[in-house]
Scaffold this motif. Structure first.
Motif, PDB file in Angstrom:
ATOM      1  N   ALA A 283       0.807  -1.223   0.000  1.00  0.00           N
ATOM      2  CA  ALA A 283       0.000   0.000   0.000  1.00  0.00           C
ATOM      3  C   ALA A 283       0.837   1.268   0.000  1.00  0.00           C
ATOM      4  O   ALA A 283       0.394   2.306  -0.493  1.00  0.00           O
ATOM      5  N   ASP A 284       2.061   1.207   0.540  1.00  0.00           N
ATOM      6  CA  ASP A 284       2.890   2.405   0.631  1.00  0.00           C
ATOM      7  C   ASP A 284       3.767   2.645  -0.591  1.00  0.00           C
ATOM      8  O   ASP A 284       4.458   3.663  -0.668  1.00  0.00           O
ATOM      9  N   LYS A 285       3.752   1.719  -1.570  1.00  0.00           N
ATOM     10  CA  LYS A 285       4.568   1.938  -2.762  1.00  0.00           C
ATOM     11  C   LYS A 285       4.013   3.117  -3.560  1.00  0.00           C
ATOM     12  O   LYS A 285       2.800   3.303  -3.638  1.00  0.00           O
ATOM     13  N   PRO A 286       4.894   3.909  -4.182  1.00  0.00           N
ATOM     14  CA  PRO A 286       4.438   5.129  -4.865  1.00  0.00           C
ATOM     15  C   PRO A 286       3.314   4.915  -5.863  1.00  0.00           C
ATOM     16  O   PRO A 286       2.384   5.725  -5.937  1.00  0.00           O
ATOM     17  N   ILE A 287       3.369   3.825  -6.652  1.00  0.00           N
ATOM     18  CA  ILE A 287       2.331   3.626  -7.673  1.00  0.00           C
ATOM     19  C   ILE A 287       0.962   3.380  -7.052  1.00  0.00           C
ATOM     20  O   ILE A 287      -0.069   3.685  -7.653  1.00  0.00           O
ATOM     21  N   TRP A 288       0.926   2.857  -5.813  1.00  0.00           N
ATOM     22  CA  TRP A 288      -0.358   2.509  -5.193  1.00  0.00           C
ATOM     23  C   TRP A 288      -0.801   3.473  -4.105  1.00  0.00           C
ATOM     24  O   TRP A 288      -1.969   3.476  -3.719  1.00  0.00           O
ATOM     25  N   ARG A 289       0.121   4.269  -3.572  1.00  0.00           N
ATOM     26  CA  ARG A 289      -0.137   5.000  -2.321  1.00  0.00           C
ATOM     27  C   ARG A 289      -1.400   5.853  -2.381  1.00  0.00           C
ATOM     28  O   ARG A 289      -2.270   5.771  -1.512  1.00  0.00           O
ATOM     29  N   SER A 290      -1.536   6.677  -3.391  1.00  0.00           N
ATOM     30  CA  SER A 290      -2.687   7.576  -3.471  1.00  0.00           C
ATOM     31  C   SER A 290      -3.988   6.791  -3.630  1.00  0.00           C
ATOM     32  O   SER A 290      -4.992   7.100  -2.980  1.00  0.00           O
ATOM     33  N   SER A 291      -3.964   5.765  -4.483  1.00  0.00           N
ATOM     34  CA  SER A 291      -5.176   4.972  -4.706  1.00  0.00           C
ATOM     35  C   SER A 291      -5.594   4.234  -3.442  1.00  0.00           C
ATOM     36  O   SER A 291      -6.783   4.165  -3.109  1.00  0.00           O
ATOM     37  N   MET A 292      -4.618   3.649  -2.738  1.00  0.00           N
ATOM     38  CA  MET A 292      -4.943   2.902  -1.531  1.00  0.00           C
ATOM     39  C   MET A 292      -5.485   3.816  -0.435  1.00  0.00           C
ATOM     40  O   MET A 292      -6.346   3.425   0.346  1.00  0.00           O
ATOM     41  N   GLU A 293      -5.014   5.047  -0.409  1.00  0.00           N
ATOM     42  CA  GLU A 293      -5.494   5.969   0.614  1.00  0.00           C
ATOM     43  C   GLU A 293      -6.837   6.588   0.242  1.00  0.00           C
ATOM     44  O   GLU A 293      -7.765   6.610   1.054  1.00  0.00           O
ATOM     45  N   HIS A 294      -6.944   7.061  -0.990  1.00  0.00           N
ATOM     46  CA  HIS A 294      -8.104   7.874  -1.355  1.00  0.00           C
ATOM     47  C   HIS A 294      -9.076   7.204  -2.338  1.00  0.00           C
ATOM     48  O   HIS A 294     -10.196   7.694  -2.498  1.00  0.00           O
ATOM     49  N   GLY A 295      -8.665   6.133  -3.016  1.00  0.00           N
ATOM     50  CA  GLY A 295      -9.466   5.609  -4.122  1.00  0.00           C
ATOM     51  C   GLY A 295      -9.797   4.136  -4.055  1.00  0.00           C
ATOM     52  O   GLY A 295      -9.789   3.461  -5.087  1.00  0.00           O
ATOM     53  N   ARG A 296     -10.093   3.639  -2.868  1.00  0.00           N
ATOM     54  CA  ARG A 296     -10.501   2.238  -2.806  1.00  0.00           C
ATOM     55  C   ARG A 296     -11.911   2.048  -3.378  1.00  0.00           C
ATOM     56  O   ARG A 296     -12.734   2.965  -3.332  1.00  0.00           O
ATOM     57  N   CYS A 297     -12.169   0.886  -3.936  1.00  0.00           N
ATOM     58  CA  CYS A 297     -13.458   0.588  -4.556  1.00  0.00           C
ATOM     59  C   CYS A 297     -13.794  -0.877  -4.306  1.00  0.00           C
ATOM     60  O   CYS A 297     -13.054  -1.581  -3.592  1.00  0.00           O
TER      61      CYS A 297
END
Length: 212
Positions: free
Chosen positions: A96-110
């Motif tokens: 979850a903390d990797k740059p490619i995933w960080r924003s999505s995991m924090e703000h864009g879960r679905c």
């Protein structure tokens, strides 16, 4: 890695979204007709499929789903990237903390809704009827007595990826990873700030059989 699932139509996802938000369900007659009209929809990476997305920031979440908090979005399965020519369609929750995933995991879960999902065995093979050559044996996974499987996902713009976690005892003989399967009562947790406590899926019941 999961690269194939059987999904639902836009109309079925719209119905699921309405039900999750507590809106009035269709009449029994209408639902029965809808069930009869449902067709098998196979979803693979780089295909567009309906996904359940929140209208709120998942870093904050909501205590419960109310009218207008969820909607359907038609997204392409797989994140594109400059350094990988293939779409990245699975995301480890541990990453979850990797740059490619960080924003999505924090703000864009679905949430991905499906009927079943497929996984290829890492060791077992069978002979292809089409080519006569050995291929990996695929298994179909369902959940007993649950016609809808909810799986955690993340989104970025018009793309989505399926979140995976360590396989439980039922999944491990086939593959070391499994989709992050969610009980309906866990959806608000997945779409809220405490989602990491759902990483352990050891108690998720699974039924499997060999795919033809």
């Amino acid at each position: 890695m999961c690269a194939h699932y059987t999904g639902f139509s836009d109309e079925d996802i719209d119905l699921l979204v309405a039900q999750l938000m507590g809106e009035e369900p269709q009449s029994q007659e209408t639902q029965s007709q809808s069930n009869q009209d449902r067709k098998r929809i196979d979803v693979y990476p780089q295909q567009v499929a309906p996904v359940i997305v929140p209208t709120f920031d998942t870093s904050v979440g909501v205590p419960q789903f109310a009218q207008g908090t969820l909607e359907r979005a038609d997204l392409e399965w797989g994140y594109s990237s400059q350094w990988n020519p293939r779409p990245i369609f699975n995301t480890r929750i541990e990453s979850a903390d990797k740059p490619i995933w960080r924003s999505s995991m924090e703000h864009g879960r679905c949430v991905i809704a499906c009927r079943s999902f497929y996984e290829s065995s890492g060791t077992e093979t069978r002979i292809s009827e089409r080519t006569g050559r050995p291929i990996k044996q695929q298994y179909i996974f369902t959940i007993p007595n649950m016609p809808v499987i909810f799986i955690g996902g993340i989104r970025r713009d018009d793309e989505y990826s399926m979140v995976t976690t360590r396989a439980n005892a039922l999944m491990e003989p086939v593959h070391a990873r499994m989709p992050l399967i969610l009980h309906p009562t866990e959806l608000t947790t997945w779409l809220g700030p405490d989602y990491m406590r759902l990483a352990d899926r050891s108690q998720v019941p699974l039924a499997l059989h060999k795919a033809d």
